[in-house]
Design a protein around this motif. Structure first.
Motif, PDB file in Angstrom:
ATOM      1  N   ALA A   1      -3.461  -6.577   2.436  1.00 29.80           N
ATOM      2  CA  ALA A   1      -2.947  -7.592   3.508  1.00 29.80           C
ATOM      3  C   ALA A   1      -1.898  -6.723   4.365  1.00 29.80           C
ATOM      4  N   ALA A   2      -1.702  -5.620   4.055  1.00 37.80           N
ATOM      5  CA  ALA A   2      -0.603  -4.683   4.910  1.00 37.80           C
ATOM      6  C   ALA A   2      -1.207  -4.766   6.350  1.00 37.80           C
ATOM      7  N   PRO A   3      -0.018  -4.611   7.300  1.00 37.25           N
ATOM      8  CA  PRO A   3      -0.674  -4.786   8.555  1.00 37.25           C
ATOM      9  C   PRO A   3      -1.546  -3.753   9.093  1.00 37.25           C
ATOM     10  N   THR A   4      -1.788  -2.694   8.599  1.00 34.28           N
ATOM     11  CA  THR A   4      -2.609  -1.648   9.012  1.00 34.28           C
ATOM     12  C   THR A   4      -3.883  -1.910   8.492  1.00 34.28           C
ATOM     13  N   LEU A   5      -4.352  -2.651   7.540  1.00 37.74           N
ATOM     14  CA  LEU A   5      -5.458  -3.185   6.956  1.00 37.74           C
ATOM     15  C   LEU A   5      -6.298  -1.793   6.435  1.00 37.74           C
ATOM     16  N   ARG A   6      -6.957  -1.308   7.625  1.00 43.52           N
ATOM     17  CA  ARG A   6      -8.012  -0.207   7.000  1.00 43.52           C
ATOM     18  C   ARG A   6      -7.015   0.779   6.528  1.00 43.52           C
ATOM     19  N   GLU A   7      -5.780   1.206   7.198  1.00 43.67           N
ATOM     20  CA  GLU A   7      -5.292   2.644   6.835  1.00 43.67           C
ATOM     21  C   GLU A   7      -3.832   2.229   6.227  1.00 43.67           C
ATOM     22  N   ARG A   8      -3.459   0.860   6.073  1.00 39.94           N
ATOM     23  CA  ARG A   8      -2.237   0.454   5.353  1.00 39.94           C
ATOM     24  C   ARG A   8      -1.094   1.017   6.008  1.00 39.94           C
TER      25      ARG A   8
ATOM     26  N   GLY B   1      11.688 -17.018  -8.633  1.00 39.60           N
ATOM     27  CA  GLY B   1      11.089 -16.231  -7.784  1.00 39.60           C
ATOM     28  C   GLY B   1      10.716 -14.701  -8.384  1.00 39.60           C
ATOM     29  N   THR B   2       9.725 -14.136  -7.838  1.00 40.42           N
ATOM     30  CA  THR B   2       9.494 -12.664  -8.341  1.00 40.42           C
ATOM     31  C   THR B   2       9.518 -11.873  -7.032  1.00 40.42           C
ATOM     32  N   PRO B   3       9.978 -10.522  -7.267  1.00 37.34           N
ATOM     33  CA  PRO B   3       9.953  -9.717  -5.997  1.00 37.34           C
ATOM     34  C   PRO B   3       8.499  -9.685  -5.267  1.00 37.34           C
ATOM     35  N   LYS B   4       7.439  -9.908  -5.806  1.00 40.09           N
ATOM     36  CA  LYS B   4       6.193 -10.062  -5.022  1.00 40.09           C
ATOM     37  C   LYS B   4       6.123 -11.187  -4.290  1.00 40.09           C
ATOM     38  N   ASP B   5       6.959 -12.347  -4.768  1.00 39.44           N
ATOM     39  CA  ASP B   5       6.851 -13.564  -3.820  1.00 39.44           C
ATOM     40  C   ASP B   5       7.674 -13.219  -2.482  1.00 39.44           C
ATOM     41  N   ILE B   6       8.684 -12.228  -2.486  1.00 39.66           N
ATOM     42  CA  ILE B   6       9.279 -11.845  -1.387  1.00 39.66           C
ATOM     43  C   ILE B   6       8.368 -11.061  -0.554  1.00 39.66           C
ATOM     44  N   ALA B   7       7.617  -9.962  -1.088  1.00 41.68           N
ATOM     45  CA  ALA B   7       6.993  -9.047  -0.431  1.00 41.68           C
ATOM     46  C   ALA B   7       5.801  -9.520   0.154  1.00 41.68           C
ATOM     47  N   ASP B   8       5.165 -10.598  -0.426  1.00 36.90           N
ATOM     48  CA  ASP B   8       4.115 -11.333   0.466  1.00 36.90           C
ATOM     49  C   ASP B   8       4.514 -11.845   1.450  1.00 36.90           C
ATOM     50  N   ALA B   9       5.896 -12.069   1.577  1.00 31.88           N
ATOM     51  CA  ALA B   9       6.430 -12.937   2.764  1.00 31.88           C
ATOM     52  C   ALA B   9       6.828 -12.030   3.785  1.00 31.88           C
ATOM     53  N   VAL B  10       7.135 -10.806   3.470  1.00 29.55           N
ATOM     54  CA  VAL B  10       7.263  -9.557   4.184  1.00 29.55           C
ATOM     55  C   VAL B  10       6.120  -9.235   5.078  1.00 29.55           C
ATOM     56  N   LEU B  11       5.000  -8.870   4.273  1.00 34.16           N
ATOM     57  CA  LEU B  11       3.890  -8.800   4.871  1.00 34.16           C
ATOM     58  C   LEU B  11       3.308  -9.971   5.700  1.00 34.16           C
ATOM     59  N   TYR B  12       3.625 -11.067   5.464  1.00 35.33           N
ATOM     60  CA  TYR B  12       3.106 -12.171   6.513  1.00 35.33           C
ATOM     61  C   TYR B  12       3.946 -11.911   7.728  1.00 35.33           C
TER      62      TYR B  12
ATOM     63  N   SER C   1       2.157 -12.014  14.824  1.00 41.29           N
ATOM     64  CA  SER C   1       2.650 -11.641  16.130  1.00 41.29           C
ATOM     65  C   SER C   1       3.017 -12.859  16.974  1.00 41.29           C
ATOM     66  N   TRP C   2       3.344 -14.206  16.533  1.00 45.02           N
ATOM     67  CA  TRP C   2       3.631 -15.258  17.331  1.00 45.02           C
ATOM     68  C   TRP C   2       4.965 -15.911  16.764  1.00 45.02           C
ATOM     69  N   VAL C   3       5.355 -15.212  15.525  1.00 47.20           N
ATOM     70  CA  VAL C   3       6.840 -15.624  14.957  1.00 47.20           C
ATOM     71  C   VAL C   3       7.850 -14.742  15.166  1.00 47.20           C
ATOM     72  N   THR C   4       9.001 -15.361  15.793  1.00 42.62           N
ATOM     73  CA  THR C   4      10.204 -14.524  15.804  1.00 42.62           C
ATOM     74  C   THR C   4      11.288 -15.519  15.841  1.00 42.62           C
ATOM     75  N   GLY C   5      12.764 -15.172  15.323  1.00 44.18           N
ATOM     76  CA  GLY C   5      13.484 -15.950  15.201  1.00 44.18           C
ATOM     77  C   GLY C   5      13.554 -16.962  14.209  1.00 44.18           C
TER      78      GLY C   5
ATOM     79  N   GLU D   1       5.787  -1.171  -2.378  1.00 45.80           N
ATOM     80  CA  GLU D   1       4.400  -1.428  -3.049  1.00 45.80           C
ATOM     81  C   GLU D   1       3.344  -2.248  -2.258  1.00 45.80           C
ATOM     82  N   ALA D   2       3.768  -3.305  -1.433  1.00 44.57           N
ATOM     83  CA  ALA D   2       2.696  -3.989  -1.031  1.00 44.57           C
ATOM     84  C   ALA D   2       2.344  -3.254   0.443  1.00 44.57           C
ATOM     85  N   PHE D   3       3.407  -2.807   0.928  1.00 43.75           N
ATOM     86  CA  PHE D   3       2.808  -2.055   2.173  1.00 43.75           C
ATOM     87  C   PHE D   3       1.748  -0.730   1.815  1.00 43.75           C
ATOM     88  N   LEU D   4       2.059  -0.159   0.910  1.00 44.13           N
ATOM     89  CA  LEU D   4       1.442   0.913   0.249  1.00 44.13           C
ATOM     90  C   LEU D   4       0.053   0.556  -0.242  1.00 44.13           C
TER      91      LEU D   4
END
Length: 267
Positions: A28-35, A228-239, A244-248, A21-24
Motif C-alpha cells: 500500500a506504499a504510495p509508489t505501489l509498483r516500485e514502492r 496500539g502497535t507501531p504498525k497501527d501508526i505506520a498504516d495511518a502514515v501510508l494513508y 491527495s485531498w487531505v491536509t491540515g 518497514e511499511a514504505f519499503l
C-alpha cells in the motif's frame, strides 16, 4: 511511475522503524509498483545500521534494499543539521516527496519536577522539526509536484491522562501540531500537504519509563480494548502519504479514545 523518496526521523527503532518497514515492504506504499526509497535518520549510526539489516528481508533478491535505503546519522535538535539531511536525500535519490517528523523524546513525571533544562530539550525538537520542515518545503517547491509532510504527535495533547503526567513533552508536541494546522493553508497552493497523526498509547523504546503494569492498565481503557502497535501508526502514515485531498488534519489513531472523552482516566 516515479519512485518517491521518504525522509524518516527517529527511524532506528519504534514508530520510525515501523514506518520505514511499511514504505519499503507494504504494497500500500504510495509508489505501489516500485514502492519507495527511504532516508533513515537517527542520532546513532550503529543503530541505523542494525535497523537497515533487519529491514533487508529476502525480497532483496527482487528489489535490493541496499539501493533503496540511505542512512544519515545526526541530531535534528541541531537546526544546522536540517539542510544536510535534505541535501543527502537529494544527492542519493534526487528528490524529497515525503517527510515524516517522528523524532522526539518523552519522560513521565509530575509537572513540578520538570526542570527548565528538560523543557529546553523538548523545545529543541520543536526547533529542529521547524528547521527540517523548512528545508523539505524548499526542496518540494523546487520540484514543483507537491509533497506530503506527516508529523507524529500524540492523543495526550487533547486527552490528558492521570496515569501519564507529561506536560513538558506534550507542550512540544502541541507546538508541532499547531504549526501543521497553519502550514496546511500556507502550503496548499504548492500542493504540499501537512497532517498530524495523534497516536494513543503505543509501547515503544521511547516510552521505556512506562511500567508494564501501567501499560496493562491502559489496555482496557481504550474503547477497542488494547494499546496500539507501531504498525497501527505506520498504516495511518501510508494513508496520509497517499491521501491527495487531505491536509491540515489531526488523525487520532488511538483505539477510540478521541471519540469518548475521558477514556484514559477511567478507573
Amino acid at each position: 511511475m516515479t519512485t518517491q523518496t521518504v525522509i524518516i526521523t527517529g527511524g532506528a527503532t519504534g514508530l520510525g522503524y515501523a514506518i520505514a518497514e511499511a514504505f519499503l515492504h507494504d504494497s500500500a506504499a504510495p509508489t505501489l509498483r516500485e514502492r519507495a526509497n527511504v532516508v533513515l535518520n537517527g542520532r546513532t549510526f550503529s543503530k541505523l545500521e542494525t535497523a537497515a539489516q533487519k529491514l533487508d528481508r529476502p525480497v532483496r533478491v527482487v528489489s535490493p534494499l541496499a539501493n533503496r535505503i540511505h542512512l544519515v546519522a545526526g541530531d535534528i535538535t541541531d537546526p544546522t543539521f536540517a539542510p544536510k539531511l535534505v541535501d543527502e536525500a537529494v544527492s542519493r535519490f534526487g528528490r524529497v516527496n515525503v517527510l515524516i517528523n517522528n523524532a522526539g523524546i518523552f519522560a513521565v513525571k509530575p509537572f513540578t519536577e520538570y526542570s527548565i533544562g528538560e523543557l529546553d530539550q523538548y523545545l529543541n525538537y520543536v526547533r529542529g522539526t521547524f528547521a527540517l520542515t523548512q528545508e523539505a518545503v524548499k526542496q518540494m517547491r523546487l520540484q514543483g509536484d507537491g509533497g506530503a509532510i506527516i508529523n507524529i504527535g500524540t492523543i495526550l495533547t487533547f486527552h490528558a491522562s492521570q496515569s501519564i503526567p507529561s506536560s513538558a513533552p506534550i507542550m512540544a508536541k502541541a507546538a508541532i501540531t499547531a504549526m501543521a494546522k497553519n502550514l496546511a493553508f500556507e502550503l496548499a497552493k504548492d500542493r504540499i500537504r501537512i497532517n498530524t497523526i495523534a497516536p494513543g498509547i503505543v509501547p515503544t523504546p521511547l516510552h521505556g519509563e512506562l511500567t508494564p503494569e501501567t501499560l496493562n492498565s491502559l489496555d482496557w481503557q481504550h474503547p477497542l480494548g488494547r494499546v496500539g502497535t507501531p504498525k497501527d501508526i505506520a498504516d495511518a502514515v501510508l494513508y496520509l502519504a497517499n491521501a491527495s485531498w487531505v491536509t491540515g488534519t489531526i488523525l487520532p489513531v488511538d483505539g477510540g479514545i478521541a471519540a469518548g472523552g475521558d477514556g484514559l482516566n477511567r478507573s
